[in-house]
Design a protein around this motif. Sequence first.
Motif, PDB file in Angstrom:
ATOM      1  N   UNK A 147       7.334   4.286 -11.630  1.00  0.00           N
ATOM      2  CA  UNK A 147       8.180   3.153 -11.996  1.00  0.00           C
ATOM      3  C   UNK A 147       8.220   2.098 -10.902  1.00  0.00           C
ATOM      4  N   UNK A 148       8.174   2.563  -9.642  1.00  0.00           N
ATOM      5  CA  UNK A 148       8.248   1.623  -8.523  1.00  0.00           C
ATOM      6  C   UNK A 148       6.931   0.880  -8.324  1.00  0.00           C
ATOM      7  N   UNK A 149       5.822   1.497  -8.714  1.00  0.00           N
ATOM      8  CA  UNK A 149       4.497   0.892  -8.480  1.00  0.00           C
ATOM      9  C   UNK A 149       4.346  -0.471  -9.139  1.00  0.00           C
ATOM     10  N   UNK A 150       5.044  -0.681 -10.251  1.00  0.00           N
ATOM     11  CA  UNK A 150       4.894  -1.947 -10.973  1.00  0.00           C
ATOM     12  C   UNK A 150       5.787  -3.054 -10.428  1.00  0.00           C
ATOM     13  N   UNK A 186      -1.928  -4.339   3.003  1.00  0.00           N
ATOM     14  CA  UNK A 186      -1.400  -3.051   3.437  1.00  0.00           C
ATOM     15  C   UNK A 186      -2.062  -1.920   2.663  1.00  0.00           C
ATOM     16  N   UNK A 187      -2.261  -0.795   3.340  1.00  0.00           N
ATOM     17  CA  UNK A 187      -2.862   0.368   2.688  1.00  0.00           C
ATOM     18  C   UNK A 187      -1.831   1.043   1.781  1.00  0.00           C
ATOM     19  N   UNK A 205       7.349  -6.600  -5.430  1.00  0.00           N
ATOM     20  CA  UNK A 205       7.235  -6.520  -3.978  1.00  0.00           C
ATOM     21  C   UNK A 205       6.182  -5.492  -3.563  1.00  0.00           C
ATOM     22  N   UNK A 206       5.959  -4.475  -4.397  1.00  0.00           N
ATOM     23  CA  UNK A 206       4.914  -3.496  -4.107  1.00  0.00           C
ATOM     24  C   UNK A 206       3.541  -4.141  -4.280  1.00  0.00           C
ATOM     25  N   UNK A 207       3.363  -4.894  -5.384  1.00  0.00           N
ATOM     26  CA  UNK A 207       2.096  -5.588  -5.613  1.00  0.00           C
ATOM     27  C   UNK A 207       1.827  -6.636  -4.538  1.00  0.00           C
ATOM     28  N   UNK A 222       2.319   1.209   2.072  1.00  0.00           N
ATOM     29  CA  UNK A 222       3.182   0.781   0.968  1.00  0.00           C
ATOM     30  C   UNK A 222       4.072   1.930   0.507  1.00  0.00           C
ATOM     31  N   UNK A 223       3.489   3.111   0.402  1.00  0.00           N
ATOM     32  CA  UNK A 223       4.262   4.273  -0.043  1.00  0.00           C
ATOM     33  C   UNK A 223       5.389   4.580   0.934  1.00  0.00           C
TER      34      UNK A 223
END
Length: 279
Positions: A163-166, A178-179, A169-171, A183-184
């Motif tokens: 859910x957080x991947x989308x 960033x690798x 700010x992650x994109x 990011x994780x």
Amino acid sequence: MDEEKSIFWNRRRQTACSIWAAVAYLAIGLLAGLLISPQWYQVDYHMVFAPPSFIHPFGTDYMGRDMFFRSLKGLSNSIMVGLASTAVSSVIALALGVAAAVKGGVVDRFVNWCVDLCMGIPHLILLLLISFMMGRGAKGVLAAVALTHWPELTRLVRAEVLQICSAQYVQASYRMGKSWLQVAWSHMVPQMLPVYLIGVVLLFPHAIMHEAAVTFLGFGFPAEVPAIGVVLSESMSYIATGKWWMAVFPGLLLLLAVLLLDVAGENLKRLVNPNSGNE
């Protein structure tokens, strides 16, 4: 609005009380186990099968050993195994869940295959097999519990990270070069940490129960080591003759630890996600 606020604060109070009760019980159990000397539950054939009394609150066993101190020492051993195995299982679950959600593809399919394989085997049988292969004893039961309690938490972590991947700010972090590990660690782990910690709390009582079950069946701690599973296993030979205290009091100590942890975890889950309960 006032009613919703009242319900929220009631849940916070319930959660705080349940957490403090669980922490206090575990702390007392650990501290008592560390302070108790083996001389306090040494063999005394003059006191064989003494019923509960002021001197021996939990009675004595077939060798005259004090069941109160022996049970506390056994509870302490169970808690220590539960803490260690939960720590190992939770780290495995976090690493696999994040890797499966972030990398996807072959990694995701492999992690899901491992989860399905582990959950497809009857849990108790898997525990016994791993403990037996590791030589039984403390090392065997610790490895068995640690290596079998990560699949459900892995699924939970994977679902939260997906859910957080989308999120934008992650994109944006990916576009900044960033690798996926950066990011994780910077964005995904902090976001899913509350849900992860609730899963860890709910994992702990299962670890304690399964340690006692493996020891009870003879694949865990040896007979000379005080453990709740050992005490309960020994009591089975005498409970039919009226020596009820050999099973009741150690069982209640274990049951209380599991119930307090389970209630604390469920209250935390309802506080974070009110829709997860049946209320």
